[in-house]
Write an enzyme that holds these catalytic residues in place. Structure first.
Site, mmCIF file in Angstrom:
data_model
loop_
_atom_site.group_PDB
_atom_site.id
_atom_site.type_symbol
_atom_site.label_atom_id
_atom_site.label_comp_id
_atom_site.label_asym_id
_atom_site.label_seq_id
_atom_site.Cartn_x
_atom_site.Cartn_y
_atom_site.Cartn_z
ATOM 1 N N LYS A 233 4.336 3.194 2.909
ATOM 2 C CA LYS A 233 4.153 4.255 1.929
ATOM 3 C C LYS A 233 4.421 5.610 2.579
ATOM 4 O O LYS A 233 4.471 5.740 3.803
ATOM 5 C CB LYS A 233 2.746 4.185 1.330
ATOM 6 C CG LYS A 233 2.581 2.991 0.400
ATOM 7 C CD LYS A 233 1.242 2.985 -0.309
ATOM 8 C CE LYS A 233 1.188 1.839 -1.310
ATOM 9 N NZ LYS A 233 -0.128 1.741 -1.989
ATOM 10 N N ARG A 267 -2.325 -5.564 2.695
ATOM 11 C CA ARG A 267 -1.208 -5.880 1.801
ATOM 12 C C ARG A 267 0.049 -5.244 2.399
ATOM 13 O O ARG A 267 0.141 -4.021 2.502
ATOM 14 C CB ARG A 267 -1.479 -5.342 0.396
ATOM 15 C CG ARG A 267 -0.380 -5.657 -0.623
ATOM 16 C CD ARG A 267 -0.733 -5.087 -1.984
ATOM 17 N NE ARG A 267 0.275 -5.417 -2.986
ATOM 18 C CZ ARG A 267 1.372 -4.693 -3.230
ATOM 19 N NH1 ARG A 267 1.600 -3.578 -2.536
ATOM 20 N NH2 ARG A 267 2.240 -5.068 -4.143
#
Length: 287
Positions: A233, A267
């Protein structure tokens, strides 16, 4: 009580179709993107055979759960119809259930109908980025299906969430309030296994993401499993002035900090590296 008592000796479990998942040490959830526009181009899977091959690779590398998504939730992502989302995820779930019958599958969706269809075809967990705010039927559906539910914090929709990052009462304080309300509603709906995800990057800018990471351990107040999704991210690459393709180093460092602050599930796009990260942190804490 020291760090190794609280991080790697948790008695947390959750039930997946009669199978008890143990979180005595953190586990890895591998991301299977079935979208043409996911923010990390290398993660996009175009067909069933690609998805099955990638799933096999992730399972061999140590993934405990595979997270299947057919709706890109990157900031500003275009709307995807419910039928298109179903068309993307259902064939993959069916194929994975057949190819890897022992694998635990998670459906990444905020739509109750998609979640129900996915569970009927073989998924074991619902992973809802909206925390039930985008489909009023989601909580009752999860309760009726009797599957674990991952409750994530987000404001707005993927199309407008980037504009909704003003937290007048404090970022973590508002997340805690959100979780307290939604957990109560989930329990009232009959959901027995709830996991929490504070939603890094969802209605949060880079600075806010790091504030949240620093205080992540405070979410242990709920005594529920904590999932963290930091993989590639913007917070892992913007400070380094690179793009998501070069964000593996940043992801590993961020995941290490998350593990030290209580993360139970990572994740990720890169399973092997996440498994190695868990093992190294475990070695340090248990030495």
């Amino acid at each position: 009580m020291n760090a190794k008592d609280t991080l790697f000796c948790k008695k947390t479990t959750f039930n997946c179709g009669g199978r008890l998942v143990l979180l005595h040490k953190p586990v890895v959830m591998g991301i299977l993107n079935l979208t043409p526009d996911s923010f990390y181009a290398n993660s996009r899977l175009q067909n069933v055979s690609e998805a099955v091959a990638q799933a096999g690779k992730m399972l061999n590398e140590g993934a405990s759960i595979l997270d299947i998504g057919g709706y890109s939730t990157r900031p500003g992502a275009p709307e995807v119809s419910e039928q298109e989302e179903l068309n993307r995820v259902v064939p993959i779930i069916e194929a994975l259930s057949k190819a890897y019958p022992e694998a635990l599958l998670s459906i990444d969706t905020f739509r109750a109908r998609v979640a129900e269809e996915a569970v009927q075809r073989g998924a074991h967990i619902i992973n809802d980025v909206s925390g039930g705010t985008l489909d009023q039927n989601m909580f009752s559906t999860a309760g009726r299906l009797g599957v674990p539910y991952i409750l994530m914090h987000m404001r707005g929709t993927p199309q407008n969430m980037a504009l909704q990052n003003q937290y007048l009462n404090g970022l973590l304080e508002e997340i805690v309030s959100f979780f307290a309300e939604r957990v109560a509603l989930l329990r009232a709906a009959g959901v027995k296994d709830i996991l929490l995800d504070p939603g890094f990057g969802f209605a949060k800018n880079v600075e806010q993401n790091y504030q949240l990471l620093r205080r992540f351990k405070e979410l242990e107040v709920f005594e529920l499993p904590l999932l963290i999704g930091l993989s590639r991210k913007s917070m892992t690459y913007k400070p380094l002035l690179v793009g998501p393709e070069e964000a593996l180093t940043g992801t590993i460092v961020a995941n290490t900090l998350a593990l030290l602050n209580g993360a139970d599930i990572l994740r990720v796009h890169d399973v092997k590296e996440a498994v190695h990260t868990i093992e190294i942190v475990k070695k340090m804490l248990t030495a």
